[in-house]
Write an enzyme that holds these catalytic residues in place. Structure first.
Site, PDB file in Angstrom:
ATOM      1  N   PRO A  53      -3.861  65.908 127.363  1.00  0.00           N
ATOM      2  CA  PRO A  53      -2.783  65.095 127.331  1.00  0.00           C
ATOM      3  C   PRO A  53      -2.315  64.413 125.892  1.00  0.00           C
ATOM      4  CG  PRO A  53      -4.834  64.216 128.749  1.00  0.00           C
ATOM      5  CD  PRO A  53      -5.079  65.744 127.924  1.00  0.00           C
ATOM      6  N   GLY A  54      -0.993  64.032 125.972  1.00  0.00           N
ATOM      7  CA  GLY A  54      -0.674  63.410 124.477  1.00  0.00           C
ATOM      8  C   GLY A  54      -0.559  64.365 123.592  1.00  0.00           C
ATOM      9  N   THR A  55      -0.205  65.713 123.854  1.00  0.00           N
ATOM     10  CA  THR A  55       0.034  66.752 122.862  1.00  0.00           C
ATOM     11  C   THR A  55       1.306  66.940 122.555  1.00  0.00           C
ATOM     12  OG1 THR A  55      -0.496  68.307 124.560  1.00  0.00           O
ATOM     13  CG2 THR A  55      -2.434  68.173 122.855  1.00  0.00           C
ATOM     14  N   GLY A  86      -1.614  71.940 128.396  1.00  0.00           N
ATOM     15  CA  GLY A  86      -2.657  71.537 127.256  1.00  0.00           C
ATOM     16  C   GLY A  86      -3.083  69.888 127.526  1.00  0.00           C
ATOM     17  N   HIS A 133     -29.928  50.726 112.742  1.00  0.00           N
ATOM     18  CA  HIS A 133     -29.443  51.873 113.511  1.00  0.00           C
ATOM     19  C   HIS A 133     -28.362  52.603 112.916  1.00  0.00           C
ATOM     20  CE1 HIS A 133     -28.224  53.509 117.592  1.00  0.00           C
ATOM     21  NE2 HIS A 133     -27.268  53.878 116.930  1.00  0.00           N
ATOM     22  N   GLU A 134     -27.426  52.064 112.239  1.00  0.00           N
ATOM     23  CA  GLU A 134     -26.062  52.677 111.915  1.00  0.00           C
ATOM     24  C   GLU A 134     -26.576  53.324 110.370  1.00  0.00           C
ATOM     25  OE1 GLU A 134     -23.430  53.408 113.293  1.00  0.00           O
ATOM     26  OE2 GLU A 134     -23.908  52.112 115.008  1.00  0.00           O
ATOM     27  N   ASP A 140     -24.834  57.747 121.809  1.00  0.00           N
ATOM     28  CA  ASP A 140     -25.512  58.833 121.020  1.00  0.00           C
ATOM     29  C   ASP A 140     -26.323  59.669 122.058  1.00  0.00           C
ATOM     30  OD1 ASP A 140     -24.623  57.172 119.028  1.00  0.00           O
ATOM     31  OD2 ASP A 140     -26.555  56.190 118.584  1.00  0.00           O
ATOM     32  N   LYS A 148       3.800  67.640 125.388  1.00  0.00           N
ATOM     33  CA  LYS A 148       4.197  68.487 126.392  1.00  0.00           C
ATOM     34  C   LYS A 148       5.733  68.425 126.882  1.00  0.00           C
ATOM     35  CE  LYS A 148       0.835  68.425 129.065  1.00  0.00           C
ATOM     36  NZ  LYS A 148      -0.083  67.639 128.087  1.00  0.00           N
ATOM     37  N   THR A 149       5.629  66.865 127.225  1.00  0.00           N
ATOM     38  CA  THR A 149       6.989  66.275 127.615  1.00  0.00           C
ATOM     39  C   THR A 149       8.111  66.201 126.344  1.00  0.00           C
ATOM     40  OG1 THR A 149       5.736  64.813 128.978  1.00  0.00           O
ATOM     41  CG2 THR A 149       8.040  64.352 128.648  1.00  0.00           C
TER      42      THR A 149
HETATM   43  P1  ADP Z   1       2.286  64.937 126.875  1.00  0.00           P
HETATM   44  O1  ADP Z   1       3.205  65.009 127.755  1.00  0.00           O
HETATM   45  O2  ADP Z   1       1.682  66.160 126.378  1.00  0.00           O
HETATM   46  O3  ADP Z   1       1.168  64.171 127.499  1.00  0.00           O
HETATM   47  P2  ADP Z   1       3.958  63.450 125.141  1.00  0.00           P
HETATM   48  O4  ADP Z   1       4.947  64.270 125.014  1.00  0.00           O
HETATM   49  O5  ADP Z   1       4.204  62.444 126.374  1.00  0.00           O
HETATM   50  O6  ADP Z   1       2.677  64.124 125.603  1.00  0.00           O
HETATM   51  O7  ADP Z   1       3.714  62.719 123.922  1.00  0.00           O
HETATM   52  C1  ADP Z   1       3.407  61.467 124.009  1.00  0.00           C
HETATM   53  C2  ADP Z   1       3.733  60.964 122.330  1.00  0.00           C
HETATM   54  O8  ADP Z   1       3.136  61.283 121.550  1.00  0.00           O
HETATM   55  C3  ADP Z   1       5.368  61.521 122.121  1.00  0.00           C
HETATM   56  O9  ADP Z   1       6.271  60.520 122.737  1.00  0.00           O
HETATM   57  C4  ADP Z   1       5.300  61.355 120.697  1.00  0.00           C
HETATM   58  O10 ADP Z   1       5.759  60.240 120.318  1.00  0.00           O
HETATM   59  C5  ADP Z   1       3.783  61.736 120.203  1.00  0.00           C
HETATM   60  N1  ADP Z   1       3.702  63.201 120.116  1.00  0.00           N
HETATM   61  C6  ADP Z   1       2.928  64.249 120.480  1.00  0.00           C
HETATM   62  N2  ADP Z   1       2.749  64.990 120.004  1.00  0.00           N
HETATM   63  C7  ADP Z   1       3.591  65.235 118.977  1.00  0.00           C
HETATM   64  C8  ADP Z   1       4.149  65.984 117.957  1.00  0.00           C
HETATM   65  N3  ADP Z   1       3.726  67.207 118.169  1.00  0.00           N
HETATM   66  N4  ADP Z   1       5.166  65.579 117.067  1.00  0.00           N
HETATM   67  C9  ADP Z   1       5.450  64.416 117.322  1.00  0.00           C
HETATM   68  N5  ADP Z   1       5.128  63.411 118.178  1.00  0.00           N
HETATM   69  C10 ADP Z   1       4.209  63.646 118.865  1.00  0.00           C
HETATM   70 ZN    ZN Z   2     -25.755  55.159 117.426  1.00  0.00          ZN
HETATM   71 MG    MG Z   3       3.738  63.974 129.586  1.00  0.00          MG
END
Ligand code: ADP
Ligand code: ZN
Ligand code: MG
Length: 621
Positions: free
Chosen positions: A211-213, A209, A430-431, A507, A215-216
């Protein structure tokens, strides 16, 4: 569940034991010393002699224990002695009185007081110790949950931790992913049951997925749910830290995992080692060896004991097919960007960590952040808390949250950028151009906010639109409307100033992207119809599509894209021409106020002052 309870009971027992040991140690060493250092035992005759010599100041007779406690001297030189009373010494009272000794007799009280005394003397320290232990336990858990302890084994450098304190409860949304992982949790808890039947549990699962979703976070939660150790290593570490030792490190990692099984081995960013092995000249021997070692370890370990290898990546298409073969990472678990409900749930989880006003509406924030990842949302809450501190408040307000959405999306407000009045006017037009085109369409999300405060990201202002509800399909009309809205900024500049500025570059980029996707991916052009002309480069990292058509067709695609954008531009221009007076009015107001809300904007736009909004011929269709 029962695993959890067992663990809790075990740690309770440990604390009780520690508390008792500490308590005994304290009471054995400290109390007697305290007492004996102050009270000296003497004989009865010594006592009588001291009385005779007028040394005794006061005496206290404890009739239940047949004890006499007496003091000699006063102030600093005061000493306390203790002796056993001579039975039935009738003359004592008179003797003491003759020598002017202060006499008291203590008669033992009812058992109630004794109980109270016992409770305070023995119970309180015990309770205190208990609380201390519990608190220490919590602190430890908290710390472990935050970043996972990094215990280094023999210079190995694998992060390893127990439960880590993260469970599925800490992961909001992602229900499908959790469900897929539930089986792994179950397996890790009772590998025996699976062996009995002869079922093989997956050895590896790949979390895929953007980044930041989370996974870790999910991987840690699996370890936490199952209550097993968690070995973590990042693919990039092999490349950066263990140069020349990659394969050996993989061997070490699995050796340790085998000792600690059942456990989880988590390989973050596996794409760094697991890239397709190819024949290219600059192929990386080191990486290939590491990958080969990983593959052979995954085949080699005996899964009866319960080792599960989880890996995470946001570039699954680059992975070597050998990794994805059955028996290795054959299970793929998508971890997608959160939808509206998911975003609200994530905000709620992180909002629990900060103090908030009572009238906070997180659903507004969730609605205004489509496309934000869990990490972005966690960041929004944190930014809001930082802002509250900066303004000297002790609770986060709705305004903090809304402002931090802007910060996360568009960057911090930039104080040092001072626009000249003329530039400010251009940005305001513009805005307002964007906003009016958006408001005049049925396919566009309502305007939430318009601002011309410069941001650190380089944006000089932005118009924020917020979808009222979530939708997953975009119609062709909506896509076209979006292009028109994006063209609205430049169109306003041209209409009013007869000049173009660089302010529209972002834009233009976005509008072109949409138009190109319409033609090459979504089959929305009249000319090509439903033919895929491009292939997406990376599903989770964006980056557009690669054309997969012949050169001649590519030229036609470009022409088609150009036509679509031009159509949007014309539509925007017509809309603005028809509402020229509103454009002037609102732009000047915006220039003065710098930020206006969507409501203010709509009120001004709808106000009937002879310049009621005019739908342009096109968008009124
Ligand atoms: P990835 O490994 O997918 O890049 P992380 O697991 O490192 O993302 O997520 C980074 C941070 O974002 C987590 O430590 C948490 O604080 C927040 N986070 C991401 N997804 C969730 C979720 N589904 N529920 C709660 N916190 C989340
Ligand atoms: Zn614009
Ligand atoms: Mg990660």
């Amino acid at each position: 569940m029962d695993m959890d309870d067992n663990k809790r009971r075990r740690s309770m027992l440990i604390y009780v034991l520690i508390a008792i040991v500490v308590y005994l140690a304290v009471s054995q060493t400290l109390y007697p010393n305290l007492v004996s250092s102050q009270v000296t035992e003497t004989s009865y005759s010594q006592f009588l002699e001291d009385v005779d010599n007028n040394k005794v100041v006061s005496a206290e007779i404890d009739t239940s224990n047949n004890e006499i406690k007496y003091t000699e001297g006063t102030g600093d030189s005061q000493k306390i002695y203790k002796t056993t009373a001579w039975p039935n010494d009738d003359t004592l009272a008179t003797t003491l009185k003759d020598h002017g000794v202060d006499m008291t007799a203590s008669i033992p009280d009812t058992s109630g007081d004794l109980w109270l005394y016992m409770l305070i003397a023995y119970g309180l320290p015990l309770v205190g110790l208990f609380l201390l232990g519990w608190w220490a336990n919590r602190q430890m858990k908290k710390q472990m949950g935050d970043d996972g302890p990094s215990m280094n084994f023999g210079g190995g450098g694998f992060g390893m931790g127990g439960g880590l304190g993260v469970t599925f409860k800490d992961v909001a949304g992602q229900d499908e992913a959790k469900e897929s992982l539930q089986e792994i949790v179950h397996f890790l808890k009772n590998p025996g049951k699976y062996n009995e039947i002869g079922a093989k549990c997956p050895r590896g699962a790949l979390l895929v997925g953007p980044p930041g979703t989370g996974k870790t976070l999910l991987a840690k939660a699996v370890a936490g749910e199952a209550g097993v150790p968690f070995f973590q290593i990042s693919g990039s570490e092999f490349v950066e830290m263990f140069v020349g030792r990659g394969a050996a490190k993989v061997r070490d990692l699995f050796k340790q995992a085998k000792e600690k099984a059942p456990c989880i081995v988590f390989i973050d960013e596996i794409d760094a080692v697991g890239k397709k092995r190819d024949m290219s000249i600059n192929s990386n021997d080191e990486r290939e060896q590491t990958l080969n070692q990983l593959l052979s370890e995954m085949d080699g370990f005996d899964n009866h004991k319960g080792i599960v290898v989880l890996a995470a990546t946001n570039r699954p298409e680059t992975l070597d097919p050998a990794l994805l073969r059955p028996g290795r990472f054959d299970r793929r678990i998508p971890v997608e960007l959160p939808d509206l409900a998911g975003r609200e749930a994530i905000l709620k989880i992180h909002a629990n960590d900060v103090k908030m006003e009572h009238d906070i509406d997180l659903s507004v924030i969730a609605r205004s952040t489509p496309g934000a990842s869990g990490a972005d949302l966690a960041n929004i809450i944190n930014e809001a808390a930082l802002r509250a501190v900066r303004y000297g408040r002790n609770r986060v307000s709705q305004e903090d949250l809304e402002e931090s959405v802007d910060v996360v999306i568009a960057g911090e407000k930039k104080k040092s950028t001072v626009l000249s009045e003329h530039e400010k006017e251009v940005v305001a037009y513009h805005e307002t151009g964007h906003a009016i085109v958006a408001a005049m369409q049925t396919g566009s999300a309502p305007v939430q906010k318009i601002t011309i405060v410069p941001r650190t990201s380089g944006a000089l202002g932005f118009t924020m639109q917020v979808e009222e509800d979530q939708h997953f399909l975009t119609t062709r009309k909506e896509a076209k409307d979006k292009i028109a809205v994006l063209c609205g900024g430049r169109a306003a500049e041209e209409l009013i100033f007869g000049e173009m500025t660089t302010g529209a570059s972002n834009d233009i980029e976005k509008a072109t992207q949409i138009a190109r996707a319409m033609v090459t991916q979504y089959g929305m052009s009249d000319k090509f119809g439903m033919v895929a002309l491009g292939q997406q480069r990376s599903r989770y990292l964006g980056g557009g599509a690669e054309l997969t058509c012949s050169e001649g067709t590519a030229q036609e695609v470009d022409a088609e894209v150009q036509a679509l954008v031009e159509e949007g531009h014309t539509q925007a221009m017509e809309t603005l021409k028809a509402n020229r007076f509103k454009l002037h009015e609102i732009a000047h107001y915006l220039q003065k106020k710098e930020t206006i809300t969507g409501e203010e904007f709509m009120k001004m736009l709808k106000r009937d002052d002879g310049f009621a909004p005019q739908f342009s011929a096109q968008s009124a269709q």
